[in-house]
Write an enzyme that holds these catalytic residues in place. Structure first.
Site, PDB file in Angstrom:
ATOM      1  N   HIS A 130      -0.966  -4.192  -4.118  1.00 15.34           N
ATOM      2  CA  HIS A 130       0.052  -5.185  -3.790  1.00 15.34           C
ATOM      3  C   HIS A 130       0.506  -4.945  -2.349  1.00 15.34           C
ATOM      4  O   HIS A 130       0.144  -3.958  -1.723  1.00 15.34           O
ATOM      5  CB  HIS A 130       1.226  -5.162  -4.772  1.00 15.34           C
ATOM      6  CG  HIS A 130       1.970  -3.866  -4.825  1.00 15.34           C
ATOM      7  ND1 HIS A 130       2.834  -3.524  -5.826  1.00 15.34           N
ATOM      8  CD2 HIS A 130       1.998  -2.795  -3.993  1.00 15.34           C
ATOM      9  CE1 HIS A 130       3.354  -2.344  -5.616  1.00 15.34           C
ATOM     10  NE2 HIS A 130       2.863  -1.878  -4.507  1.00 15.34           N
ATOM     11  N   ASN A 145      -2.133   0.415  -4.442  1.00 14.10           N
ATOM     12  CA  ASN A 145      -1.673  -0.124  -5.720  1.00 14.10           C
ATOM     13  C   ASN A 145      -1.948  -1.620  -5.864  1.00 14.10           C
ATOM     14  O   ASN A 145      -1.445  -2.262  -6.785  1.00 14.10           O
ATOM     15  CB  ASN A 145      -0.176   0.144  -5.898  1.00 14.10           C
ATOM     16  CG  ASN A 145       0.122   1.598  -6.185  1.00 14.10           C
ATOM     17  OD1 ASN A 145      -0.721   2.315  -6.728  1.00 14.10           O
ATOM     18  ND2 ASN A 145       1.305   2.056  -5.812  1.00 14.10           N
ATOM     19  N   CYS A 188       4.662  -8.877  -4.528  1.00 14.52           N
ATOM     20  CA  CYS A 188       3.968  -9.891  -3.728  1.00 14.52           C
ATOM     21  C   CYS A 188       2.475  -9.578  -3.713  1.00 14.52           C
ATOM     22  O   CYS A 188       2.072  -8.443  -3.442  1.00 14.52           O
ATOM     23  CB  CYS A 188       4.520  -9.906  -2.304  1.00 14.52           C
ATOM     24  SG  CYS A 188       3.861 -11.243  -1.285  1.00 14.52           S
TER      25      CYS A 188
END
Length: 372
Positions: A268, A266, A303
């Protein structure tokens, strides 16, 4: 390795071999005369690898079906009889254990994620994302972790076989809940439990989105008919609000940078990486004398690969610890209790190094190590 462990591993490998018959092998496989191993489990693994290699070389089972269907036939997992949960067995490998020769908490978290994804694949959800439905893929929606709570009563050792059961259910409009039960496959003993909350995010805008009726309809066929909770105890700690850690913290590890390998499909940082970051700021004297019993993480901000992260840790206040003991009076199993003498509790904060934005808020409970 004990005789019981060997027998269990042999059973697992025999199950693998029986599942490989679809590959076809009209001639018996000859054992290499120059290779000698004392372990029956190792010999079974060699025979299993030979069957798979021969099948791949001939193309049998690969041409006629997708790679995903091949994986489904080889992995040691399946839906339960009612089709509303999924169980899978795993052998703890040497690279999944730490200095105590037992599985690390990151290993446990990775296996939880693995069995959850395999559950989704087994009911026909996407193989190119984490359990995305057809409607989700059309709308570019993905699942992201909002909260994770894991309790480990006994860590499995190298070569132990564990069985993990998982199921998923609705959390109203905000997302879904996934629970897990971990058992020692040899004894049937419950060695851990976990629960999590997941919300939907638009992959393009990176904004959270409510679960639509279309998505819920796609999922609802696989939800238990009645709510089923890994932590059915009233007011258990998986529901507890985590207090914010006030700066300055007692312990810190600053400027942690995500590795390329920390990014998932994804795009991240994977949720398991946060566990490692939390532990980076734990005092070494606690690591040496205690083992992690419970970890709860609230994921508050995504993040990215170019972010730098500060990990902050402080011992939990005595007042907050006492309230937790009251809440958890009947929680857990006989194997472990937060009231055990010598237990230690900590609060954690992960923040962006530059602007100080909070990424993750956590809480851990540690029990005194015992001789094995």
């Amino acid at each position: 390795m004990s005789k019981v462990s060997c027998n269990v591993i042999d059973q697992v490998h025999q199950s693998l071999l029986s599942q490989c018959r679809f590959l076809g092998n009209p001639h018996p496989i000859r054992r290499p005369a120059t290779v000698f191993f004392g372990s029956t489990a190792t010999r079974s693994a060699i025979r299993f690898q030979a069957v798979v290699s021969k099948g791949q070389a001939s193309g049998v089972g690969v041409v006629s079906g997708s790679v995903g269907s091949l994986a489904n036939q080889l992995r040691l997992g399946s839906l339960t009889e009612d089709g509303l949960s999924y169980k899978e067995k795993f052998i703890v490998r040497c690279y999944e254990v730490g200095i105590n020769k037992t599985a690390t908490i990151e290993t446990i978290a990775n296996l939880l994620q693995e069995v959850g994804c395999n559950h989704a694949q087994s009911v026909g959800f996407s193989t190119d994302g984490f359990a995305t439905t057809l409607t989700m893929r059309k709308l570019h929606l993905i699942w992201v972790t909002a909260r994770m709570h894991i309790e480990v009563y006994k860590y499995p050792a190298w070569s132990d076989v564990i069985e993990i059961e998982t199921w998923c259910q609705s959390e109203g409009r905000i997302g879904t809940r996934r629970d897990w039960i971990l058992k020692d496959y040899a004894t049937g003993q419950v060695i851990g439990r976990a629960t999590s909350k997941w919300v939907m995010m638009n992959q393009d805008t990176r904004r959270l989105q409510k679960v639509s009726d279309d998505v819920r309809d796609e999922l609802s066929n696989y939800f238990p008919r009645e709510p089923r909770l890994a932590f059915p105890e009233e007011n258990n700690s998986s529901l507890m609000k985590i207090s914010k850690l006030e700066d300055p913290a007692q312990f810190s590890s600053l400027g942690l940078v995500p590795r390329k390998a920390d990014l998932d499909m994804n795009q991240h940082v994977n949720n398991v990486t946060y566990i490692g970051w939390v532990l980076e700021s734990m005092p070494q004297e606690v690591i040496d004398t205690h083992e992690l019993q419970t970890i709860t993480l609230d994921y508050r901000r995504e993040c990215q690969h170019n972010d730098a992260v500060d990990s902050l840790t402080s011992a939990e206040s005595a007042e907050n610890t006492e309230s937790v003991l009251e809440i958890q009076g009947t929680n857990g199993t006989a194997n472990a209790s937060v009231a055990d003498e010598g237990s230690r509790n900590f609060l954690h904060l992960l923040r962006l190094s530059g602007d100080g934005f909070e990424i993750n808020r956590g809480r851990t409970e540690w029990r005194k190590k015992t001789a094995r």
